[in-house]
Scaffold this motif. Structure first.
Motif, short mmCIF file in Angstrom:
data_model
loop_
_atom_site.label_atom_id
_atom_site.label_comp_id
_atom_site.label_asym_id
_atom_site.label_seq_id
_atom_site.Cartn_x
_atom_site.Cartn_y
_atom_site.Cartn_z
N MET A 152 0.83 -1.20 0.00
CA MET A 152 0.00 0.00 0.00
C MET A 152 0.87 1.26 0.00
O MET A 152 1.97 1.27 0.54
CB MET A 152 -0.91 0.03 1.23
CG MET A 152 -1.94 -1.09 1.32
SD MET A 152 -3.14 -1.08 -0.02
CE MET A 152 -2.52 -2.46 -1.02
N ASP A 153 0.34 2.33 -0.60
CA ASP A 153 1.00 3.63 -0.55
C ASP A 153 0.61 4.37 0.72
O ASP A 153 1.45 5.02 1.35
CB ASP A 153 0.64 4.47 -1.78
CG ASP A 153 1.25 3.92 -3.06
OD1 ASP A 153 2.48 3.92 -3.17
OD2 ASP A 153 0.48 3.47 -3.93
N TYR A 154 -0.67 4.29 1.06
CA TYR A 154 -1.18 4.99 2.25
C TYR A 154 -2.18 4.10 2.98
O TYR A 154 -3.00 3.42 2.34
CB TYR A 154 -1.85 6.32 1.87
CG TYR A 154 -0.89 7.33 1.30
CD1 TYR A 154 -0.22 8.24 2.13
CD2 TYR A 154 -0.64 7.38 -0.07
CE1 TYR A 154 0.67 9.16 1.62
CE2 TYR A 154 0.25 8.30 -0.60
CZ TYR A 154 0.90 9.18 0.25
OH TYR A 154 1.80 10.10 -0.27
N ILE A 155 -2.12 4.14 4.30
CA ILE A 155 -3.06 3.38 5.12
C ILE A 155 -3.72 4.32 6.12
O ILE A 155 -3.05 5.12 6.78
CB ILE A 155 -2.34 2.24 5.89
CG1 ILE A 155 -1.86 1.18 4.89
CG2 ILE A 155 -3.28 1.60 6.91
CD1 ILE A 155 -1.11 0.03 5.54
N ILE B 132 7.13 0.32 8.18
CA ILE B 132 7.40 1.69 7.74
C ILE B 132 8.78 2.17 8.20
O ILE B 132 9.59 2.62 7.39
CB ILE B 132 6.29 2.63 8.24
CG1 ILE B 132 4.94 2.18 7.71
CG2 ILE B 132 6.57 4.07 7.79
CD1 ILE B 132 3.76 2.97 8.23
N SER C 15 8.66 -1.55 3.29
CA SER C 15 7.34 -1.48 2.65
C SER C 15 7.31 -0.30 1.69
O SER C 15 8.25 0.51 1.64
CB SER C 15 6.23 -1.33 3.69
OG SER C 15 6.22 -0.01 4.22
N ILE D 151 4.83 1.83 1.99
CA ILE D 151 3.92 2.74 2.70
C ILE D 151 4.57 4.11 2.90
O ILE D 151 5.63 4.23 3.51
CB ILE D 151 3.51 2.15 4.06
CG1 ILE D 151 2.83 0.79 3.86
CG2 ILE D 151 2.57 3.10 4.80
CD1 ILE D 151 2.57 0.03 5.16
N LEU E 32 0.94 6.56 7.24
CA LEU E 32 -0.01 5.81 8.07
C LEU E 32 -0.69 6.81 8.99
O LEU E 32 -0.03 7.50 9.76
CB LEU E 32 0.71 4.74 8.88
CG LEU E 32 -0.09 4.06 10.01
CD1 LEU E 32 -1.27 3.29 9.43
CD2 LEU E 32 0.81 3.13 10.81
#
Length: 252
Positions: A129-132, A158, A163, A165, A168
């Motif tokens: 994922m790029d953003y959570i 992170i 990752s 990401i 978050l």
């Protein structure tokens, strides 16, 4: 063109609202803000969002009131409903590649992920994922579970650079009333100590978030995969503010 972003509302506590938030934001950004989105439903085996799409289409087909609204929307926007694909969590990225290979890939793909992080395949998908965005509520059980979940992601994926990401963020959901009590301040302080960031926007506790269309009632829907949230019902829901804050964080 900007590359497609992978975004997920994710938490390991059931009932936190991640599926509802996924649908609301996908519909708002797609129909209201003009972004092209897609949803990958990884909530195996029930596939809640896929089932919601089937209910929405059935209700529009049988309800003249909703059918009229859907026709007027399509006439105005010239835009079809966003695609929803069902997938096992560990196969979600392969499923996303089908969307990325389209002539016009989505701007944003939302993933409705399961809460468990005990599965290697799920962890690998989360790491892509790029953003959570992690929904939280001022309930001790929910907070302890959500903070543990977010901390694990932050510490193992992170902070270590293992990752994709980029951000978050915790999101206050189902806030009781417009005034935050000292309990919220305490939890925000704890989150800060854990290095977790909480979004400025919060969503109120309201029955409207569970309001879907029906086969016979001449009433607008708030949560729908084929229609944007009704404007009247959207007032005071803060979903417009949430969308703007999210787009700022996503740099879109």
């Amino acid at each position: 063109m900007s590359e497609t972003l992978f975004v997920a509302f994710s938490t390991q506590k059931g009932g936190a609202g991640k599926t509802t938030l996924t649908v609301l934001m996908a519909s708002y950004l797609h129909f209201v803000k003009g972004h092209n989105v897609a949803v990958i439903d990884c909530d195996f085996p029930q596939f809640s969002i896929k089932d919601m799409r089937e209910r929405d289409l059935r209700n529009i087909e049988r309800n003249p009131y909703l059918k009229k609204i859907a026709f007027e929307q399509f006439k105005k926007l010239k835009k079809r409903a966003y695609p929803i694909l069902a997938s096992r969590p560990e196969e979600a990225i392969d499923t996303a590649k089908r969307l990325l290979s389209a002539e016009t890939p989505p701007d944003i793909i939302f993933f409705d992920l399961p809460g468990t992080i005990n599965n290697v395949g799920v962890i690998q998908t989360i790491a892509t994922m790029d953003y959570i965005f992690c929904p939280i509520a001022a309930d001790r059980v929910v907070m302890e579970s959500s903070l543990k979940f977010a901390s694990i992601l932050n510490d193992t994926l992170i902070s270590t650079g293992k990752s994709n990401i980029k951000g978050l963020y915790l999101l206050w959901n189902m806030v009781d009333g417009r005034e935050k009590t000292n309990l919220y301040s305490i939890y925000e302080a704890i989150a800060g100590e854990l290095g977790l960031e909480i979004m400025k926007t919060f969503l109120p506790d309201s029955k409207r978030f569970r309001k879907e269309g029906s086969e016979d009632e001449e009433k607008s829907s708030f949560r729908s995969t084929v229609l944007p949230p009704d404007r009247i019902l959207a007032k005071g829901s803060n979903i417009d503010k949430l969308a703007e804050e999210m787009l700022t964080l996503l740099k879109r």
